[in-house]
Design a protein around this motif. Structure first.
Motif, short mmCIF file in Angstrom:
data_model
loop_
_atom_site.label_atom_id
_atom_site.label_comp_id
_atom_site.label_asym_id
_atom_site.label_seq_id
_atom_site.Cartn_x
_atom_site.Cartn_y
_atom_site.Cartn_z
N ALA A 69 0.80 -1.23 0.00
CA ALA A 69 0.00 0.00 0.00
C ALA A 69 0.83 1.28 0.00
O ALA A 69 0.51 2.21 -0.76
N PRO A 70 1.88 1.42 0.83
CA PRO A 70 2.63 2.68 0.83
C PRO A 70 3.20 3.06 -0.54
O PRO A 70 3.15 4.23 -0.93
N ARG A 71 3.73 2.07 -1.26
CA ARG A 71 4.27 2.40 -2.59
C ARG A 71 3.16 2.79 -3.55
O ARG A 71 3.33 3.71 -4.36
N LEU A 72 2.02 2.13 -3.48
CA LEU A 72 0.89 2.51 -4.33
C LEU A 72 0.48 3.95 -4.04
O LEU A 72 0.21 4.73 -4.97
N ILE A 73 0.45 4.32 -2.77
CA ILE A 73 0.04 5.68 -2.37
C ILE A 73 1.05 6.71 -2.86
O ILE A 73 0.69 7.73 -3.44
N VAL A 74 2.33 6.46 -2.63
CA VAL A 74 3.38 7.40 -3.05
C VAL A 74 3.46 7.50 -4.57
O VAL A 74 3.56 8.60 -5.13
N ASP A 75 3.37 6.34 -5.24
CA ASP A 75 3.48 6.34 -6.71
C ASP A 75 2.31 7.05 -7.38
O ASP A 75 2.44 7.53 -8.51
N SER A 76 1.17 7.11 -6.71
CA SER A 76 0.02 7.77 -7.32
C SER A 76 0.23 9.27 -7.49
O SER A 76 -0.48 9.92 -8.26
N LEU A 77 1.24 9.82 -6.80
CA LEU A 77 1.58 11.24 -6.96
C LEU A 77 2.88 11.44 -7.74
O LEU A 77 3.34 12.57 -7.89
N SER A 78 3.46 10.33 -8.22
CA SER A 78 4.73 10.42 -8.95
C SER A 78 4.52 10.30 -10.45
O SER A 78 3.66 9.52 -10.90
N GLN A 79 5.30 11.05 -11.19
CA GLN A 79 5.23 10.97 -12.65
C GLN A 79 5.84 9.65 -13.13
O GLN A 79 5.28 8.97 -13.98
N LYS A 80 7.01 9.30 -12.58
CA LYS A 80 7.66 8.04 -12.92
C LYS A 80 7.71 7.16 -11.67
O LYS A 80 8.34 7.51 -10.67
N LYS A 81 7.06 6.05 -11.77
CA LYS A 81 6.96 5.14 -10.62
C LYS A 81 8.11 4.14 -10.69
O LYS A 81 7.93 2.99 -11.10
N ILE A 82 9.28 4.59 -10.30
CA ILE A 82 10.49 3.79 -10.44
C ILE A 82 10.77 3.01 -9.16
O ILE A 82 10.70 3.56 -8.06
N ILE A 83 11.10 1.73 -9.31
CA ILE A 83 11.51 0.89 -8.19
C ILE A 83 12.78 0.16 -8.60
O ILE A 83 12.86 -0.38 -9.71
N SER A 84 13.78 0.16 -7.74
CA SER A 84 15.04 -0.50 -8.07
C SER A 84 14.86 -2.02 -8.05
O SER A 84 13.91 -2.54 -7.47
N TYR A 85 15.81 -2.70 -8.67
CA TYR A 85 15.76 -4.17 -8.71
C TYR A 85 15.78 -4.74 -7.30
O TYR A 85 15.02 -5.66 -6.98
N GLU A 86 16.64 -4.18 -6.44
CA GLU A 86 16.74 -4.67 -5.06
C GLU A 86 15.44 -4.43 -4.28
O GLU A 86 14.98 -5.31 -3.54
N GLU A 87 14.86 -3.25 -4.46
CA GLU A 87 13.59 -2.94 -3.78
C GLU A 87 12.48 -3.86 -4.28
O GLU A 87 11.62 -4.29 -3.50
N CYS A 88 12.51 -4.16 -5.57
CA CYS A 88 11.50 -5.05 -6.16
C CYS A 88 11.58 -6.44 -5.55
O CYS A 88 10.57 -7.03 -5.17
N MET A 89 12.81 -6.97 -5.43
CA MET A 89 13.00 -8.30 -4.85
C MET A 89 12.59 -8.30 -3.36
O MET A 89 12.00 -9.27 -2.87
N THR A 90 12.89 -7.22 -2.66
CA THR A 90 12.49 -7.10 -1.26
C THR A 90 10.98 -7.11 -1.12
O THR A 90 10.42 -7.74 -0.21
N GLN A 91 10.30 -6.42 -2.03
CA GLN A 91 8.83 -6.38 -1.98
C GLN A 91 8.24 -7.76 -2.27
O GLN A 91 7.25 -8.15 -1.62
#
Length: 306
Positions: free
Chosen positions: A74-96
């Motif tokens: 949920a936090p990333r969905l909330i933050v990304d909804s206000l971001s132009q580019k919803k970028i997530i690093s490879y490491e963050e992706c694996m952590t999620q």
């Protein structure tokens, strides 16, 4: 596995700017309600003298898993909804991926433990205190933690086997195996088969097990008094509602080949955000003991303030 992709772009629920603002407002409120609701249950069970039975011991861990499971997406969905580019690093992706599967699996196992507790309480009432002792309950929760760790470790091991060389756009609002499989520049047939046999099998087998256990419980209620039958039915109805809301979307997502449907993101919202929000409402509104303990807690807080 060597990758030329070091980051991914999440498309989120929508690309429409106006709709994203609405999504931000709605899901921020839902997430805060989820945290508040589960925190209230955690505090109520921890401080109450009357909620010491195994059912509430397991409910404590269900609320904890709910809060963490929702926080993994949920936090990333909330933050990304206000971001132009919803970028997530490879490491963050694996952590999620690891976090979502760990706490999601934890919720599955705790729901099974709660069903087992109700089965023993209703079908073997004379042996209940012996079977569901504090030591046994602690061991069962420990096994749930270990099982969740094994499952999520297997999922992350599969994810790390994937090779990405572009494109790097994930058509989802969080990282998960199914959308990642679509981006991999390699043959993913075996890995997808392992994902289905892992996540899919856990969801399906757990769901069938829970359905059978509740069927056995309902059958055994024939010999109970009317009052006892109504109380047991009320408790089991709450549990069964949670089970259906959580497992049906999970089975839809994980019990199939790596095919992306347009409704996947909406379905995922039900079990990643909807279920953690509804659980506190279901277990408090339909449970007189929890409501009574909550009133005592609030009265105690009010008296201290005054």
């Amino acid at each position: 596995m060597n990758n030329s992709v070091t980051k991914f772009i999440l498309l989120g629920l929508t690309q429409d700017g106006d709709k994203q603002k609405v999504i931000f407002a709605i899901f921020l409120v839902l997430y805060l309600m989820t945290l508040l609701g589960n925190f209230v249950i955690l505090v109520t069970i921890k401080t109450s003298q009357t909620l010491g039975s195994p059912m509430y011991f397991f409910l404590f861990y269900l609320s904890f898993a709910d809060a963490c499971f929702s926080s993994s997406t949920a936090p990333r969905l909330i933050v990304d909804s206000l971001s132009q580019k919803k970028i997530i690093s490879y490491e963050e992706c694996m952590t999620q991926v690891f976090a979502a599967h760990f706490f999601g699996c934890m919720e599955v196992f705790v729901l099974i433990l709660m069903a087992f507790d109700r089965y023993v309480a209703i079908c073997k009432p004379l042996r209940y205190t012996t079977i569901m002792s504090q030591r046994v309950c602690g061991m069962l929760v420990s096994l749930a933690w270990v099982g969740s760790c094994i499952h999520s470790s297997a999922q992350i091991a599969l994810a790390l086997q994937l090779s990405f060389c572009g494109p790097n756009v994930i058509d989802h609002y969080f990282c998960d195996l199914q959308p990642l499989l679509k981006l991999a520049c390699m043959d993913t047939y075996v890995i997808n088969l392992l994902v289905v046999s892992n996540s899919g099998a856990i969801c399906m087998v757990s769901f069938i097990t829970l359905l059978i256990s509740y069927a056995v419980i309902l059958y055994s209620l024939r010999s109970h008094s009317r009052e006892g039958r109504q109380k047991a039915l009320s408790t089991c109805a709450s549990h069964f509602t949670v089970v259906v809301i959580f497992f049906v979307p999970c089975i839809f997502i994980y019990m199939r080949p790596a095919t992306i449907f347009s409704v996947d993101k909406i379905v995922a919202v039900f079990y990643t955000i909807g279920t953690p929000l509804l659980n506190p409402l279901i277990y408090t509104l339909r449970n007189s003991e929890v409501k009574s303990a909550l009133k005592k807690l609030l009265c105690g807080i009010t008296s201290v303030d005054t």
